[in-house]
Design a protein around this motif. Structure first.
Motif, PDB file in Angstrom:
ATOM      1  N   GLY A   1       0.446  -1.407  -9.889  1.00  0.00           N
ATOM      2  CA  GLY A   1       0.276  -1.197  -8.457  1.00  0.00           C
ATOM      3  C   GLY A   1      -1.129  -1.538  -7.993  1.00  0.00           C
ATOM      4  N   ARG A   2      -2.115  -1.095  -8.768  1.00  0.00           N
ATOM      5  CA  ARG A   2      -3.502  -1.412  -8.437  1.00  0.00           C
ATOM      6  C   ARG A   2      -3.738  -2.919  -8.469  1.00  0.00           C
ATOM      7  NH1 ARG A   2      -7.427  -0.220 -13.179  1.00  0.00           N
ATOM      8  NH2 ARG A   2      -6.297  -2.067 -13.856  1.00  0.00           N
ATOM      9  N   ASN A   3      -3.180  -3.591  -9.474  1.00  0.00           N
ATOM     10  CA  ASN A   3      -3.392  -5.037  -9.609  1.00  0.00           C
ATOM     11  C   ASN A   3      -2.711  -5.812  -8.489  1.00  0.00           C
ATOM     12  OD1 ASN A   3      -4.865  -4.563 -11.917  1.00  0.00           O
ATOM     13  ND2 ASN A   3      -3.178  -4.988 -13.318  1.00  0.00           N
ATOM     14  N   LEU A   4      -1.576  -5.289  -7.989  1.00  0.00           N
ATOM     15  CA  LEU A   4      -0.916  -5.935  -6.855  1.00  0.00           C
ATOM     16  C   LEU A   4      -1.836  -5.936  -5.637  1.00  0.00           C
ATOM     17  CD1 LEU A   4       1.503  -7.135  -5.362  1.00  0.00           C
ATOM     18  CD2 LEU A   4       2.365  -4.814  -5.024  1.00  0.00           C
ATOM     19  N   LEU A   5      -2.484  -4.811  -5.381  1.00  0.00           N
ATOM     20  CA  LEU A   5      -3.429  -4.758  -4.259  1.00  0.00           C
ATOM     21  C   LEU A   5      -4.608  -5.692  -4.493  1.00  0.00           C
ATOM     22  CD1 LEU A   5      -3.555  -0.979  -3.244  1.00  0.00           C
ATOM     23  CD2 LEU A   5      -1.943  -2.782  -2.590  1.00  0.00           C
ATOM     24  N   LEU A   6      -5.023  -5.812  -5.744  1.00  0.00           N
ATOM     25  CA  LEU A   6      -6.140  -6.712  -6.049  1.00  0.00           C
ATOM     26  C   LEU A   6      -5.762  -8.160  -5.760  1.00  0.00           C
ATOM     27  CD1 LEU A   6      -8.988  -7.016  -7.184  1.00  0.00           C
ATOM     28  CD2 LEU A   6      -7.990  -7.146  -9.483  1.00  0.00           C
ATOM     29  N   VAL A   7      -4.533  -8.546  -6.107  1.00  0.00           N
ATOM     30  CA  VAL A   7      -4.068  -9.906  -5.823  1.00  0.00           C
ATOM     31  C   VAL A   7      -4.035 -10.148  -4.314  1.00  0.00           C
ATOM     32  CG1 VAL A   7      -2.064 -11.436  -5.932  1.00  0.00           C
ATOM     33  CG2 VAL A   7      -2.766 -10.156  -7.956  1.00  0.00           C
ATOM     34  N   LEU A   8      -3.536  -9.158  -3.556  1.00  0.00           N
ATOM     35  CA  LEU A   8      -3.517  -9.294  -2.099  1.00  0.00           C
ATOM     36  C   LEU A   8      -4.927  -9.413  -1.532  1.00  0.00           C
ATOM     37  CD1 LEU A   8      -0.703  -6.811  -1.018  1.00  0.00           C
ATOM     38  CD2 LEU A   8      -0.715  -9.288  -0.718  1.00  0.00           C
TER      39      LEU A   8
ATOM     40  N   LEU B   1     -10.646  -0.593   0.996  1.00  0.00           N
ATOM     41  CA  LEU B   1     -10.875   0.852   0.892  1.00  0.00           C
ATOM     42  C   LEU B   1      -9.768   1.507   0.067  1.00  0.00           C
ATOM     43  CD1 LEU B   1     -12.320   3.464   1.670  1.00  0.00           C
ATOM     44  CD2 LEU B   1     -10.990   3.487   3.790  1.00  0.00           C
ATOM     45  N   THR B   2      -8.530   1.108   0.330  1.00  0.00           N
ATOM     46  CA  THR B   2      -7.417   1.661  -0.443  1.00  0.00           C
ATOM     47  C   THR B   2      -7.567   1.325  -1.918  1.00  0.00           C
ATOM     48  OG1 THR B   2      -5.983   1.368   1.473  1.00  0.00           O
ATOM     49  CG2 THR B   2      -4.911   1.742  -0.650  1.00  0.00           C
ATOM     50  N   PHE B   3      -7.916   0.078  -2.205  1.00  0.00           N
ATOM     51  CA  PHE B   3      -8.089  -0.327  -3.606  1.00  0.00           C
ATOM     52  C   PHE B   3      -9.199   0.481  -4.275  1.00  0.00           C
ATOM     53  CE2 PHE B   3     -10.189  -2.894  -6.847  1.00  0.00           C
ATOM     54  CZ  PHE B   3      -9.123  -3.147  -7.698  1.00  0.00           C
ATOM     55  N   ALA B   4     -10.294   0.695  -3.552  1.00  0.00           N
ATOM     56  CA  ALA B   4     -11.405   1.454  -4.137  1.00  0.00           C
ATOM     57  C   ALA B   4     -10.980   2.883  -4.481  1.00  0.00           C
ATOM     58  CB  ALA B   4     -12.590   1.469  -3.165  1.00  0.00           C
ATOM     59  N   LEU B   5     -10.116   3.469  -3.665  1.00  0.00           N
ATOM     60  CA  LEU B   5      -9.686   4.844  -3.900  1.00  0.00           C
ATOM     61  C   LEU B   5      -8.760   4.971  -5.094  1.00  0.00           C
ATOM     62  CD1 LEU B   5      -9.080   6.014  -0.215  1.00  0.00           C
ATOM     63  CD2 LEU B   5     -10.900   6.767  -1.752  1.00  0.00           C
ATOM     64  N   ILE B   6      -8.053   3.892  -5.437  1.00  0.00           N
ATOM     65  CA  ILE B   6      -7.111   3.982  -6.555  1.00  0.00           C
ATOM     66  C   ILE B   6      -7.525   3.093  -7.723  1.00  0.00           C
ATOM     67  CG2 ILE B   6      -5.221   4.491  -4.972  1.00  0.00           C
ATOM     68  CD1 ILE B   6      -4.177   1.651  -5.511  1.00  0.00           C
ATOM     69  N   ALA B   7      -8.766   2.598  -7.709  1.00  0.00           N
ATOM     70  CA  ALA B   7      -9.197   1.680  -8.766  1.00  0.00           C
ATOM     71  C   ALA B   7      -9.202   2.351 -10.129  1.00  0.00           C
ATOM     72  CB  ALA B   7     -10.584   1.122  -8.438  1.00  0.00           C
ATOM     73  N   ARG B   8      -9.518   3.632 -10.162  1.00  0.00           N
ATOM     74  CA  ARG B   8      -9.570   4.342 -11.433  1.00  0.00           C
ATOM     75  C   ARG B   8      -8.190   4.889 -11.794  1.00  0.00           C
ATOM     76  NH1 ARG B   8     -14.003   8.992 -13.028  1.00  0.00           N
ATOM     77  NH2 ARG B   8     -13.470   9.127 -15.241  1.00  0.00           N
ATOM     78  N   THR B   9      -7.754   4.588 -12.997  1.00  0.00           N
ATOM     79  CA  THR B   9      -6.437   5.049 -13.446  1.00  0.00           C
ATOM     80  C   THR B   9      -6.588   6.390 -14.144  1.00  0.00           C
ATOM     81  OG1 THR B   9      -5.722   2.762 -13.774  1.00  0.00           O
ATOM     82  CG2 THR B   9      -4.427   4.484 -14.839  1.00  0.00           C
ATOM     83  N   PRO B  10      -5.998   7.453 -13.596  1.00  0.00           N
ATOM     84  CA  PRO B  10      -6.150   8.774 -14.205  1.00  0.00           C
ATOM     85  C   PRO B  10      -5.272   8.930 -15.434  1.00  0.00           C
ATOM     86  CG  PRO B  10      -4.680   8.925 -12.344  1.00  0.00           C
ATOM     87  CD  PRO B  10      -5.166   7.500 -12.377  1.00  0.00           C
ATOM     88  N   ARG B  11      -5.615   9.858 -16.311  1.00  0.00           N
ATOM     89  CA  ARG B  11      -4.766  10.242 -17.436  1.00  0.00           C
ATOM     90  C   ARG B  11      -4.162  11.620 -17.215  1.00  0.00           C
ATOM     91  NH1 ARG B  11      -4.410   8.318 -22.323  1.00  0.00           N
ATOM     92  NH2 ARG B  11      -2.480   9.499 -22.090  1.00  0.00           N
ATOM     93  N   ARG B  12      -4.874  12.504 -16.528  1.00  0.00           N
ATOM     94  CA  ARG B  12      -4.333  13.827 -16.249  1.00  0.00           C
ATOM     95  C   ARG B  12      -3.497  13.793 -14.976  1.00  0.00           C
ATOM     96  NH1 ARG B  12      -9.744  16.612 -17.116  1.00  0.00           N
ATOM     97  NH2 ARG B  12      -9.844  16.601 -14.857  1.00  0.00           N
TER      98      ARG B  12
ATOM     99  N   VAL C   1       0.825  -1.204   0.000  1.00  0.00           N
ATOM    100  CA  VAL C   1       0.000   0.000   0.000  1.00  0.00           C
ATOM    101  C   VAL C   1       0.861   1.258   0.000  1.00  0.00           C
ATOM    102  CG1 VAL C   1      -1.584   1.386   1.407  1.00  0.00           C
ATOM    103  CG2 VAL C   1      -2.051  -1.040   1.022  1.00  0.00           C
ATOM    104  N   VAL C   2       1.847   1.294   0.892  1.00  0.00           N
ATOM    105  CA  VAL C   2       2.705   2.477   0.965  1.00  0.00           C
ATOM    106  C   VAL C   2       3.461   2.668  -0.341  1.00  0.00           C
ATOM    107  CG1 VAL C   2       4.707   3.492   2.119  1.00  0.00           C
ATOM    108  CG2 VAL C   2       2.907   2.415   3.471  1.00  0.00           C
ATOM    109  N   GLY C   3       4.024   1.588  -0.869  1.00  0.00           N
ATOM    110  CA  GLY C   3       4.758   1.691  -2.121  1.00  0.00           C
ATOM    111  C   GLY C   3       3.883   2.129  -3.278  1.00  0.00           C
ATOM    112  N   THR C   4       2.675   1.567  -3.344  1.00  0.00           N
ATOM    113  CA  THR C   4       1.753   1.918  -4.425  1.00  0.00           C
ATOM    114  C   THR C   4       1.326   3.376  -4.330  1.00  0.00           C
ATOM    115  OG1 THR C   4       0.915  -0.349  -4.600  1.00  0.00           O
ATOM    116  CG2 THR C   4      -0.512   1.411  -5.434  1.00  0.00           C
ATOM    117  N   LEU C   5       1.008   3.845  -3.135  1.00  0.00           N
ATOM    118  CA  LEU C   5       0.560   5.229  -2.979  1.00  0.00           C
ATOM    119  C   LEU C   5       1.683   6.226  -3.256  1.00  0.00           C
ATOM    120  CD1 LEU C   5      -1.777   5.031   0.154  1.00  0.00           C
ATOM    121  CD2 LEU C   5      -2.390   4.981  -2.262  1.00  0.00           C
TER     122      LEU C   5
END
Length: 309
Positions: free
Chosen positions: A155-162, A192-203, A30-34
């Motif tokens: 990073g998002r997929n790593l959290l999903l696997v966990l 909760l963390t996964f839900a907050l970063i589930a969407r991949t931004p472009r901007r 989580v820390v690394g991904t964020l």
């Protein structure tokens, strides 16, 4: 904490040991991904240079390919360089105005056939001009490039696997009759963390900040302000569409917009669009020792069979 496997332990791993290892891996992930997400989505420290971007670049930031095309159409229409036929197809009109962009040229060339407004993005010349816009914005650090998007998704997929591993352990623990309370709390935090970063931004965040600033400083171009497009010219009309959507095209020339079957769209005053910004956050749970039978009250905690299933 009992770390030796006992008869009946799920997967042969004691609950406290599994929970300890799971939380350690989850916290690091989580820390690394964020942290990586924050660096990747930051953008340039000073995005004031966006003030020098043209309307079509701002439109691409705000709504991607389609809004960039609508912005170009707004400018061309204000300059009298594009018209629409009775069959709802666009046609080039008048001489090529000065100061046109590659996207303007591509749209004018496509309209010489003529072409429906909704099919402009399929024209090879228009597609190339849009690709150039995208690449330029990536080089400015205002859009995240394909490598950055892939890294964010990893990073998002790593959290999903966990998460998936934790859920499987939770179900196995329940089937095995083991206490799983603390594991459930850990999964809630990770979810909760996964839900907050589930969407991949472009901007990038710099682009979001700059767009908000541009909307505020260009409120006079909003359709709600009944802008005098004759005063602001083609560039003002194009910027109005770029910032406030195709509602500006209807304000500029409702007959043209309706005849060309351009969808009426008003962008929100925030940074929301198909190129939305990013939000980060999350938490994890931890567990300390306690009784051998349950998670909770009195002297309860994670002991014996543990609370990790």
């Amino acid at each position: 904490m009992n770390i030796l496997a006992a008869p009946g332990d799920t997967w042969g791993i004691p609950g406290p040991l599994f929970l300890k290892l799971y939380l350690m891996v989850a916290v690091v992930a989580v820390v690394g991904t964020l942290l990586h997400r924050r660096r990747t989505t930051a953008g340039p420290p000073d995005a004031a240079g966006i003030d020098q971007l043209g309307p079509q670049q701002v439109a691409y930031l705000n709504g991607g390919d389609q809004l960039a095309v609508w912005s170009a159409l707004g400018g061309l229409r204000a300059a009298g360089a594009i018209d629409v036929r009775s069959d709802r197809r666009l046609i080039a009109a008048g001489p090529t105005p000065t100061g046109v962009t590659p996207l303007d040229h591509a749209i004018r060339n496509a309209a010489r056939r003529p072409v429906a407004a909704g099919k402009l993005g399929r024209d090879p010349g228009v597609a190339r001009a849009l690709e150039q816009l995208r690449q330029g914005l990536e080089q400015h650090g205002l859009l995240i490039d394909a490598d950055g998007v892939r890294a964010l998704r990893r990073g998002r997929n790593l959290l999903l696997v966990l998460l998936a591993l934790g859920v499987v352990r939770l179900v196995a623990g329940l089937v095995n009759g083991r206490p799983v309370g603390w594991l459930l709390l850990a999964l809630a935090g990770l979810g909760l963390t996964f839900a907050l970063i589930a969407r991949t931004p472009r901007r990038t965040r710099s682009a979001n900040t700059a767009l908000r600033h541009l909307r505020s400083s260009s409120h006079h171009l909003s359709p709600d302000s009944a802008p005098a497009y004759a005063t602001y010219g083609a560039a003002g009309a194009a910027m109005g569409v770029a910032l406030f959507g195709t509602a500006s095209l209807y304000a500029l020339d409702p007959g043209f917009a309706a005849q060309a079957a351009i969808q009426r769209q008003a962008l929100s005053s925030g940074s929301g669009s198909s190129y939305s910004g990013t939000s980060c956050g999350g938490s994890t749970s931890s567990c300390s020792g306690g009784s051998s039978s349950s998670c909770g009250g009195g002297g309860g905690g994670c002991g014996g069979g543990g609370c990790g299933g």
